[in-house]
Design a protein around this motif. Structure first.
Motif, PDB file in Angstrom:
ATOM      1  N   ARG A 198     -11.675  57.546 -15.216  1.00 38.39           N
ATOM      2  CA  ARG A 198     -12.310  56.276 -14.840  1.00 38.39           C
ATOM      3  C   ARG A 198     -12.075  55.969 -13.360  1.00 38.39           C
ATOM      4  O   ARG A 198     -12.995  55.559 -12.644  1.00 38.39           O
ATOM      5  CB  ARG A 198     -11.759  55.133 -15.694  1.00 38.39           C
ATOM      6  CG  ARG A 198     -12.355  55.041 -17.091  1.00 38.39           C
ATOM      7  CD  ARG A 198     -11.772  53.863 -17.833  1.00 38.39           C
ATOM      8  NE  ARG A 198     -12.422  53.661 -19.103  1.00 38.39           N
ATOM      9  CZ  ARG A 198     -13.525  52.949 -19.288  1.00 38.39           C
ATOM     10  NH1 ARG A 198     -14.115  52.375 -18.243  1.00 38.39           N
ATOM     11  NH2 ARG A 198     -14.053  52.805 -20.482  1.00 38.39           N
ATOM     12  N   LYS A 199     -10.846  56.181 -12.910  1.00 35.34           N
ATOM     13  CA  LYS A 199     -10.529  55.902 -11.513  1.00 35.34           C
ATOM     14  C   LYS A 199     -11.281  56.842 -10.582  1.00 35.34           C
ATOM     15  O   LYS A 199     -11.857  56.411  -9.569  1.00 35.34           O
ATOM     16  CB  LYS A 199      -9.016  56.031 -11.306  1.00 35.34           C
ATOM     17  CG  LYS A 199      -8.574  55.800  -9.872  1.00 35.34           C
ATOM     18  CD  LYS A 199      -7.072  55.987  -9.719  1.00 35.34           C
ATOM     19  CE  LYS A 199      -6.634  55.818  -8.269  1.00 35.34           C
ATOM     20  NZ  LYS A 199      -5.170  56.033  -8.106  1.00 35.34           N
ATOM     21  N   ASP A 246      -2.549  60.312 -18.241  1.00 34.23           N
ATOM     22  CA  ASP A 246      -3.576  59.680 -19.069  1.00 34.23           C
ATOM     23  C   ASP A 246      -4.961  60.077 -18.575  1.00 34.23           C
ATOM     24  O   ASP A 246      -5.364  59.705 -17.467  1.00 34.23           O
ATOM     25  CB  ASP A 246      -3.429  58.159 -19.048  1.00 34.23           C
ATOM     26  CG  ASP A 246      -4.354  57.476 -20.052  1.00 34.23           C
ATOM     27  OD1 ASP A 246      -5.562  57.382 -19.784  1.00 34.23           O
ATOM     28  OD2 ASP A 246      -3.860  57.062 -21.114  1.00 34.23           O
ATOM     29  N   LYS A 276     -15.982  51.188 -14.256  1.00 36.53           N
ATOM     30  CA  LYS A 276     -15.321  49.911 -14.511  1.00 36.53           C
ATOM     31  C   LYS A 276     -14.823  49.834 -15.950  1.00 36.53           C
ATOM     32  O   LYS A 276     -15.393  50.433 -16.851  1.00 36.53           O
ATOM     33  CB  LYS A 276     -16.291  48.753 -14.252  1.00 36.53           C
ATOM     34  CG  LYS A 276     -16.789  48.658 -12.816  1.00 36.53           C
ATOM     35  CD  LYS A 276     -17.776  47.518 -12.664  1.00 36.53           C
ATOM     36  CE  LYS A 276     -18.298  47.416 -11.233  1.00 36.53           C
ATOM     37  NZ  LYS A 276     -19.301  46.327 -11.093  1.00 36.53           N
ATOM     38  N   ASP A 277     -13.752  49.099 -16.138  1.00 31.29           N
ATOM     39  CA  ASP A 277     -13.262  48.820 -17.484  1.00 31.29           C
ATOM     40  C   ASP A 277     -14.139  47.749 -18.129  1.00 31.29           C
ATOM     41  O   ASP A 277     -14.774  46.932 -17.447  1.00 31.29           O
ATOM     42  CB  ASP A 277     -11.807  48.329 -17.446  1.00 31.29           C
ATOM     43  CG  ASP A 277     -10.851  49.432 -17.002  1.00 31.29           C
ATOM     44  OD1 ASP A 277     -11.130  50.602 -17.312  1.00 31.29           O
ATOM     45  OD2 ASP A 277      -9.843  49.112 -16.344  1.00 31.29           O
ATOM     46  N   ASN A 278     -14.158  47.759 -19.457  1.00 33.01           N
ATOM     47  CA  ASN A 278     -14.863  46.711 -20.225  1.00 33.01           C
ATOM     48  C   ASN A 278     -16.328  46.570 -19.816  1.00 33.01           C
ATOM     49  O   ASN A 278     -16.823  45.467 -19.531  1.00 33.01           O
ATOM     50  CB  ASN A 278     -14.150  45.364 -20.082  1.00 33.01           C
ATOM     51  CG  ASN A 278     -12.705  45.431 -20.529  1.00 33.01           C
ATOM     52  OD1 ASN A 278     -12.391  46.033 -21.554  1.00 33.01           O
ATOM     53  ND2 ASN A 278     -11.815  44.811 -19.766  1.00 33.01           N
ATOM     54  N   LEU A 279     -17.026  47.700 -19.752  1.00 38.15           N
ATOM     55  CA  LEU A 279     -18.462  47.645 -19.454  1.00 38.15           C
ATOM     56  C   LEU A 279     -19.197  46.913 -20.568  1.00 38.15           C
ATOM     57  O   LEU A 279     -18.946  47.139 -21.755  1.00 38.15           O
ATOM     58  CB  LEU A 279     -19.015  49.064 -19.315  1.00 38.15           C
ATOM     59  CG  LEU A 279     -18.603  49.849 -18.068  1.00 38.15           C
ATOM     60  CD1 LEU A 279     -19.131  51.276 -18.156  1.00 38.15           C
ATOM     61  CD2 LEU A 279     -19.114  49.182 -16.808  1.00 38.15           C
ATOM     62  N   GLU A 280     -20.115  46.066 -20.184  1.00 39.67           N
ATOM     63  CA  GLU A 280     -20.881  45.298 -21.164  1.00 39.67           C
ATOM     64  C   GLU A 280     -22.270  45.911 -21.329  1.00 39.67           C
ATOM     65  O   GLU A 280     -22.994  46.095 -20.350  1.00 39.67           O
ATOM     66  CB  GLU A 280     -21.003  43.837 -20.724  1.00 39.67           C
ATOM     67  CG  GLU A 280     -21.725  42.963 -21.737  1.00 39.67           C
ATOM     68  CD  GLU A 280     -21.857  41.519 -21.282  1.00 39.67           C
ATOM     69  OE1 GLU A 280     -22.443  40.709 -22.032  1.00 39.67           O
ATOM     70  OE2 GLU A 280     -21.379  41.206 -20.167  1.00 39.67           O
ATOM     71  N   ILE A 333      -8.049  59.248 -19.687  1.00 36.64           N
ATOM     72  CA  ILE A 333      -9.041  58.168 -19.606  1.00 36.64           C
ATOM     73  C   ILE A 333      -8.862  57.370 -18.324  1.00 36.64           C
ATOM     74  O   ILE A 333      -9.830  57.093 -17.602  1.00 36.64           O
ATOM     75  CB  ILE A 333      -8.941  57.243 -20.831  1.00 36.64           C
ATOM     76  CG1 ILE A 333      -9.183  58.036 -22.126  1.00 36.64           C
ATOM     77  CG2 ILE A 333      -9.951  56.105 -20.720  1.00 36.64           C
ATOM     78  CD1 ILE A 333     -10.534  58.673 -22.227  1.00 36.64           C
ATOM     79  N   SER A 334      -7.622  56.989 -18.021  1.00 35.59           N
ATOM     80  CA  SER A 334      -7.369  56.222 -16.794  1.00 35.59           C
ATOM     81  C   SER A 334      -7.725  57.039 -15.560  1.00 35.59           C
ATOM     82  O   SER A 334      -8.327  56.525 -14.608  1.00 35.59           O
ATOM     83  CB  SER A 334      -5.901  55.797 -16.740  1.00 35.59           C
ATOM     84  OG  SER A 334      -5.569  54.977 -17.837  1.00 35.59           O
TER      85      SER A 334
END
Length: 336
Positions: A258-259, A252, A264-268, A254-255
């Protein structure tokens, strides 16, 4: 998602879609379009299953470069080197300047920048710098994201990836399938030959909701990998359909990215935040009359890119076929 690692047996030519005439000298573009690799993957599946492959892919991530096991990405366009240097000795990052800062060299108001841009990226050091074409290591990309110093060892220049190999072609008169007899029937093409320790790497996400895949029981990644593990493990690639060997595995992208980059996941993202966007493949948008992309909900504060590229995009409506759109280039080179 499925990861492919691919190495050609021979030279390659990647066209840009731009026409050229007899007597011209034309060079392969680099890096190639993701659609080139999507076409190779679809062609392989079609040869085994005889299905319509026009909608079986969701996304293609890449192509990127793998050299001696390390993956490199197209470098950010705001990384510059010293002027008139064939080899990169130092790298410099140009950054957007404060719009209220007065410069002695020029005034941004007196440039041809679109009025919507608030500021331009500028290098404020003493060295004379210019953009160059190259890839950047995963470690170098992480430094760029964290505003850390990037050094020349993080950079992989085109000369370390491939060599040009010029060849002469002869134009054929289509009416009788022979040389046309015109004085300018000859043309020269600059092919690419990858270095021995260089491979392409890319990831493919399949659309398993597609009915064409379902009717031949290609319902998951294991079934796709099974097809690509059938020998000979070869695909046709580029403008002259050269053979290239490959290895395939489930992975994967994307995973993984990112790692590796510590994202971070779900960045705001809140109203008023400034977001830095990097295109590792072509950034395709609807462009406004001022030459800038239209991004709903965002205002572009500054931008740094080399040029536009015309990219063929398949419409989700099959009846509309393929349409050409502008995309931000990741540093393509064109005609020699």
């Amino acid at each position: 998602m499925i990861k492919f690692t691919l190495a050609p047996y021979d030279v390659l030519f990647f066209g840009s879609g731009r026409p050229f005439n007899r007597g011209d000298v034309v060079a392969s573009i680099f890096p190639p379009h993701p659609t080139t690799f999507a076409g190779a993957i679809c062609s392989k599946i079609r040869s085994h299953k005889n299905i319509d492959t026009s909608s079986i892919l969701k996304n293609v991530y890449g192509p990127f470069i793998q050299k001696q096991g390390e993956i490199y990405f197209p470098k950010p366009q705001n990384i510059y080197g010293k002027r008139k240097r064939k080899k990169v000795e130092e790298v410099f990052v140009v950054k957007p300047i404060d719009k209220n800062l007065k410069l002695k060299l020029f005034d941004p108001i007196n440039t041809n920048k679109p009025s919507e841009l608030e500021t331009l990226p500028v290098y404020k050091g003493e060295e004379e710098v210019e953009p160059f074409m190259a890839f950047i290591s995963l470690g170098g990309l992480k430094k760029w994201l964290n505003n850390e110093e990037i050094n020349k060892d993080d950079i992989l220049q085109y000369g370390d990836i491939f060599e040009d190999e010029p060849r002469v072609g002869i134009s054929i008169e289509p009416s009788y399938h022979s040389v046309g007899g015109s004085e300018d029937a000859l043309y020269r093409v600059n092919f690419l030959r990858l270095k021995e320790d260089v491979e392409f790497v890319f990831w493919v996400e399949f659309n398993f909701a597609d009915l064409e895949l379902q009717k031949v029981n290609l319902n998951d990644e294991d079934s796709i990998v099974e097809i690509f593990n059938i020998y000979p493990k070869v695909v046709k690639l580029g403008g002259e359909m050269k053979n290239a060997r490959y290895e395939v595995e489930k992975d994967d992208f994307i995973s993984w990215i990112r790692k590796e980059l510590g994202i971070k996941d779900n960045l705001e993202i809140k109203k008023g935040d400034k977001v830095r966007v990097l295109f590792l493949t072509y950034g395709v948008f609807d462009f406004q009359g001022n030459g800038m992309p239209k991004i709903d909900g965002f205002k572009i504060n500054s931008a740094c890119f080399e040029n536009y590229e015309i990219v063929g995009i398949k419409s989700r409506d099959k009846d509309l076929g393929t349409k050409n759109k502008k995309g931000f280039s990741t540093g393509n080179r064109h005609v020699a």
